[in-house]
Design an enzyme around this catalytic site. Structure first.
Site, PDB file in Angstrom:
ATOM      1  N   CYS A   1    -107.320 -18.094  85.016  1.00 51.49           N
ATOM      2  CA  CYS A   1    -107.884 -16.837  84.692  1.00 51.49           C
ATOM      3  C   CYS A   1    -107.885 -15.747  85.825  1.00 51.49           C
ATOM      4  O   CYS A   1    -108.129 -16.476  87.160  1.00 51.49           O
ATOM      5  CB  CYS A   1    -109.440 -16.763  83.928  1.00 51.49           C
ATOM      6  SG  CYS A   1    -109.262 -17.673  82.451  1.00 51.49           S
TER       7      CYS A   1
ATOM      8  N   HIS B   1     -97.865 -25.949  90.292  1.00 49.74           N
ATOM      9  CA  HIS B   1     -98.676 -25.560  89.124  1.00 49.74           C
ATOM     10  C   HIS B   1     -98.609 -26.858  88.292  1.00 49.74           C
ATOM     11  O   HIS B   1     -99.203 -26.530  87.060  1.00 49.74           O
ATOM     12  CB  HIS B   1     -97.755 -24.543  88.220  1.00 49.74           C
ATOM     13  CG  HIS B   1     -98.377 -22.723  88.943  1.00 49.74           C
ATOM     14  ND1 HIS B   1     -97.673 -22.501  90.091  1.00 49.74           N
ATOM     15  CD2 HIS B   1     -99.004 -22.075  88.566  1.00 49.74           C
ATOM     16  CE1 HIS B   1     -98.015 -21.369  90.258  1.00 49.74           C
ATOM     17  NE2 HIS B   1     -98.921 -20.847  89.405  1.00 49.74           N
TER      18      HIS B   1
ATOM     19  N   HIS C   1     -92.970 -13.253  99.340  1.00 50.78           N
ATOM     20  CA  HIS C   1     -92.923 -14.438  98.757  1.00 50.78           C
ATOM     21  C   HIS C   1     -92.946 -13.884  96.939  1.00 50.78           C
ATOM     22  O   HIS C   1     -93.662 -12.866  96.604  1.00 50.78           O
ATOM     23  CB  HIS C   1     -94.272 -15.268  98.505  1.00 50.78           C
ATOM     24  CG  HIS C   1     -94.436 -16.417  97.615  1.00 50.78           C
ATOM     25  ND1 HIS C   1     -93.598 -17.421  97.338  1.00 50.78           N
ATOM     26  CD2 HIS C   1     -94.948 -16.416  96.516  1.00 50.78           C
ATOM     27  CE1 HIS C   1     -93.767 -17.989  96.304  1.00 50.78           C
ATOM     28  NE2 HIS C   1     -94.745 -17.665  95.624  1.00 50.78           N
TER      29      HIS C   1
ATOM     30  N   ASP D   1     -96.717 -10.796 100.237  1.00 48.10           N
ATOM     31  CA  ASP D   1     -96.239 -11.287  98.947  1.00 48.10           C
ATOM     32  C   ASP D   1     -96.249 -10.109  97.868  1.00 48.10           C
ATOM     33  O   ASP D   1     -96.758  -9.100  97.807  1.00 48.10           O
ATOM     34  CB  ASP D   1     -97.366 -12.105  98.304  1.00 48.10           C
ATOM     35  CG  ASP D   1     -97.512 -13.367  99.147  1.00 48.10           C
ATOM     36  OD1 ASP D   1     -96.344 -13.547 100.104  1.00 48.10           O
ATOM     37  OD2 ASP D   1     -98.491 -14.104  99.184  1.00 48.10           O
TER      38      ASP D   1
ATOM     39  N   GLU E   1    -115.260 -20.609  78.661  1.00 51.29           N
ATOM     40  CA  GLU E   1    -115.791 -21.760  78.105  1.00 51.29           C
ATOM     41  C   GLU E   1    -114.567 -22.614  77.900  1.00 51.29           C
ATOM     42  O   GLU E   1    -114.563 -23.811  78.216  1.00 51.29           O
ATOM     43  CB  GLU E   1    -116.335 -21.726  76.890  1.00 51.29           C
ATOM     44  CG  GLU E   1    -117.828 -21.059  76.952  1.00 51.29           C
ATOM     45  CD  GLU E   1    -117.956 -19.546  76.841  1.00 51.29           C
ATOM     46  OE1 GLU E   1    -118.736 -18.828  76.624  1.00 51.29           O
ATOM     47  OE2 GLU E   1    -116.664 -18.901  77.091  1.00 51.29           O
TER      48      GLU E   1
END
Length: 779
Positions: free
Chosen positions: A541, A717, A666, A624, A21
């Protein structure tokens, strides 16, 4: 509120919401479709849901101030008003998100991993002259909310020593300055807060100090003694619980014991009971239920540990339950036999309560009944018709064990208390030809320009794409429709990269929900959940898979889509794999074999996948390993052994490739500079690595790197699009350290969390900057 013997508590609880939520509210707030009042209402609802559930489960002592819109270290920076002037863009919430995510005008603060977990935190900054002052609104607000429910809580704060050790000096700080130099000033703010909480009638405050389980210098140990002698000696304060976790306190234990604090939380899952007698006169908060895994607690063993600690004990989790999902009972698709062995946050609280109340026998009987029902249901589900499938799985698992056994040199003496009795030791992996030989073969085969531009792998995951995947899982979209939709998305991504002028392309990973879960769903020995979400940071998440058996690869996992992508272009397309360390690190690992053996089983499967990609005509394969640094043991004494077998597992995965096949790897957001030698030892032909978010810090060790290197020049990000000047400056800075024939231009990480407009604008700047750098050299 008093603490008595064998009461129960936890050090923290998940906060994203059982159905994510908070994630949805945050992202709606960021895109403007939810106002600030609605965001706060969602947060209040989640906090109240947590407190009432913990109360109803029978927990005696409830924590507060464990909720966060992004992460608890950033919350502490705001508590101390450590908001850089460039990030003061409005009220506290706007400034908070500016530090976390950036704005169009300013880049965010760096982000890295919280010790050896997959949880991230924003790295605060503090200078010699930075003003520090108290901003207690969040702490007091949550305290008041809980009291509205009739509940007294224990506010939880990041401790002053850990906060300063995790912080960076402000830009322009004098040489030699460290954030720990500001300890006196920060302690004064903590003292002010403790006095305020005491005036509010708060009985206990928890100060989280996980840095105390790491190797500390003499100066840092002195800071521990100074901090808690001062805070413990305050004339007006609540009682103080100093919480350590992720290992044993070691040399920090006597330092804490010498102070006047009232209680110490110790991790007795990853740590030991050694020297706890030094805490005589203080309450021990015994972390006997793991906050880091999803397996049911050995209640008999935990009870025995508690009995050995004496009477002044509180039963708790080893760390915050932030690192596990909410409730295993929400999982309807797990194999019943496996589900009966699992405990998520809700079940772990029940275990803590049962241990504190001495109700272990009843809980064990309930577990046995659950396991028996699971076994009966398993028989019903499998039936006689499934015997062939089960036999085939057993055969594959046996083959996996045999391959690992053949690759090992036997067993070494026992490792840490958290590891099984015998440590499996792998042999040295075979070696590819020297890099210079491989580089010549790859240059002739690939014919790439200098400063080639590429991305890390994923492209934006649109709502339509997620709907197609969800429809396939639910049966609304048949296999033919699903594959056609994925092919259309791959073709679009390939076409876009060609139009933008990238040199090495990716297929965009439209078929992948997550870089670990995708592989776990295709490997035997893993299970995945429907609702097992765990917060990584902010709204991000993941659903960590559960490694519960021996690992094998029934069929190729990525070849079909890599082959299709390569058929759409004459430019090289990278095959994309997640490395063995990362797959295990970002899963809940088995408890019955060592971490090394778990990783090696995955490496065996991935080695087969590398060979199949190569046979399918894929000339560049990226494997990676962003978790390589993350899994580094917190104590230096264990680090060399870990890096040795982790590097060998990676090299085993990739060493079967031909010289002309270019192997990429990576790493991101994990302070990779501390393991640069190990990254070099991976022997990948090209390493792409986070650099933009940390302002080029990695370049300090790049001069020693002898293969291709792509220090990221675009922080994905943040929603912010870097300017052409910023990207150009980043490329120029890298070119001063890395020879241009080995320098790559790329983002910090994958692009799945960004939008296409953000990605297109940013990649245009990357291509323009790279071409300009080539032209300047040519002139």
């Amino acid at each position: 509120m008093t603490i008595s013997n064998y009461t129960s508590t936890v050090l923290g609880y998940p906060r994203i919401g059982p159905r994510r939520e908070l994630k949805r509210a945050l992202e709606s707030y960021w895109d403007g479709s939810l106002d600030v009042g609605q965001l706060h209402a969602t947060a209040r609802s989640l906090r109240r849901q947590t407190w009432t559930q913990l109360r109803d489960l029978g927990l005696d002592l409830l924590p507060s101030n464990t909720f966060s819109y992004y992460d608890q270290v950033l919350d502490t920076a705001v508590l101390l008003d450590l908001i850089p002037d460039r990030h003061r863009v409005g009220d506290d919430l706007a400034s908070y998100f500016a530090m976390a995510r950036g704005t169009k005008e300013v880049a965010p603060l760096p982000m890295t991993k919280w010790f050896d977990t997959n949880y991230h935190y924003i790295v605060p900054e503090i200078g010699a002259a930075t003003t520090v002052k108290l901003n207690a609104a969040k702490v007091l607000g949550e305290l008041a909310e809980a009291r509205e429910l009739g509940l007294e809580t224990r506010p939880v704060l990041v401790g002053p020593v850990t906060f300063l050790l995790l912080s960076d000096p402000s830009p322009g700080s004098a040489p030699g300055f460290t954030p720990l130099d500001r300890l006196d000033d920060v302690l004064a703010i903590y003292a002010e807060l403790l006095a305020l909480l005491a005036a509010e009638g708060v009985g206990w405050v928890q100060l989280d100090e996980p840095s105390l389980v790491t190797d500390l210098s003499d100066r840092e140990l002195a800071a521990v003694t100074q901090a808690y002698s001062f805070l413990g000696g305050l004339p007006t304060r609540p009682q103080l619980l100093v919480a350590s976790y992720f290992g044993s306190l070691g040399e920090a234990l006597p330092a804490l014991a010498s102070t006047a604090i009232d209680a110490v939380a110790v991790d007795l899952v990853r740590g030991t009971t050694d020297s706890l007698d030094l805490l005589a006169g203080k309450t021990i908060v015994a972390g006997v239920v793991s906050g880091r895994d999803v397996w049911r607690t050995d209640l008999a063993r935990a009870s025995e540990t508690l009995r050995g600690l004496g009477s002044d004990v509180i039963v708790s989790t080893s760390c915050s339950l932030l690192h596990v999902p909410y409730d295993v009972d929400a999982e309807s698709n797990l194999d019943p036999a496996l589900a009966s062995r699992l405990a998520f946050a809700r079940q772990k609280v029940a275990e803590v309560v049962a241990l504190a109340r001495g109700e272990v026998t009843a809980l064990r009987a309930e577990d046995a009944a659950r396991a028996g029902a699971a076994a009966r249901e398993g028989v019903t589900r499998e039936g006689v018709a499934s015997e062939g499938v089960a036999s085939e799985r057993v055969a594959r698992e046996g083959a996996a064990r045999e391959r690992v056994a053949a690759a090992g040199e036997g067993f070494a003496p026992a490792g840490p208390a958290s590891e099984p009795v015998r440590e499996w030791v792998p042999r040295k992996a075979e070696r590819r030809s020297p890099y210079t030989t491989r580089a010549a073969a790859q240059a002739a085969h690939l014919n790439l320009p200098v400063l080639p531009v590429t991305t890390i792998g994923s492209f934006p995951q649109t709502g339509d794409l997620r709907a197609v995947r969800a429809g396939a899982v639910a049966g609304r979209v048949n296999e033919q429709q699903y594959e056609a939709a994925i092919e259309d998305e791959i073709a679009k991504v390939i076409r876009l990269q060609e139009e933008l002028g990238l040199d090495v392309l990716v297929h965009g990973e439209p078929e992948r929900n997550d870089m670990v879960q995708y592989f776990a769903e295709r490997l035997e020995g893993f299970a995945t959940t429907q609702h097992g979400w765990v917060q990584s940071y902010g709204s991000r998440c993941t659903r960590p898979p559960i490694m519960h058996g021996d690992v094998s690869r029934p069929v190729p996992m990525t070849v079909r889509w890599a082959r299709y992508a390569q058929s759409r272009t004459s430019k090289p397309v990278k095959g994309m794999l997640t490395g063995p360390v990362t797959i295990v690190a970002w899963s809940f690992k088995r408890a019955d074999i060592t971490l090394a053996e778990s990783v090696w089983q995955v490496a065996q499967a991935l080695r087969d996948e590398v060979r199949d990609l190569e046979d399918a005509g894929i000339s560049i394969i990226q494997v990676d390993e962003p978790a390589l640094r993350e899994l580094l043991p917190l104590r230096r004494s264990a680090q060399a052994a870990y890096l040795d077998w982790a590097v060998e597992a990676y090299r085993h995965t990739t060493s079967g490739a031909a010289d002309r096949t270019q192997i990429h790897t990576h790493l991101c957001y994990s302070d990779a500079g501390t393991v640069f030698a190990a990254i070099d030892a991976l022997d990948a032909d090209v390493t792409t690595i986070e650099s933009a978010r940390s302002h080029g810090r990695i370049l300090g060790g790049a001069a020693e790197f002898e293969r291709g290197l792509g220090p990221g020049v675009y922080d994905i990000h943040s929603p912010r699009v870097p300017t052409l000047d910023e990207v150009t400056a980043s490329v120029a800075a890298a070119a001063k350290v890395i020879p241009r024939e080995r320098l790559w231009v790329n983002p910090d990480c994958g692009l799945k969390t960004r939008t296409y407009p953000q990605v297109e604008a940013s990649l245009k700047h990357l291509v323009t900057a790279a071409r300009a750098a080539r032209d300047q050299k040519d002139q």
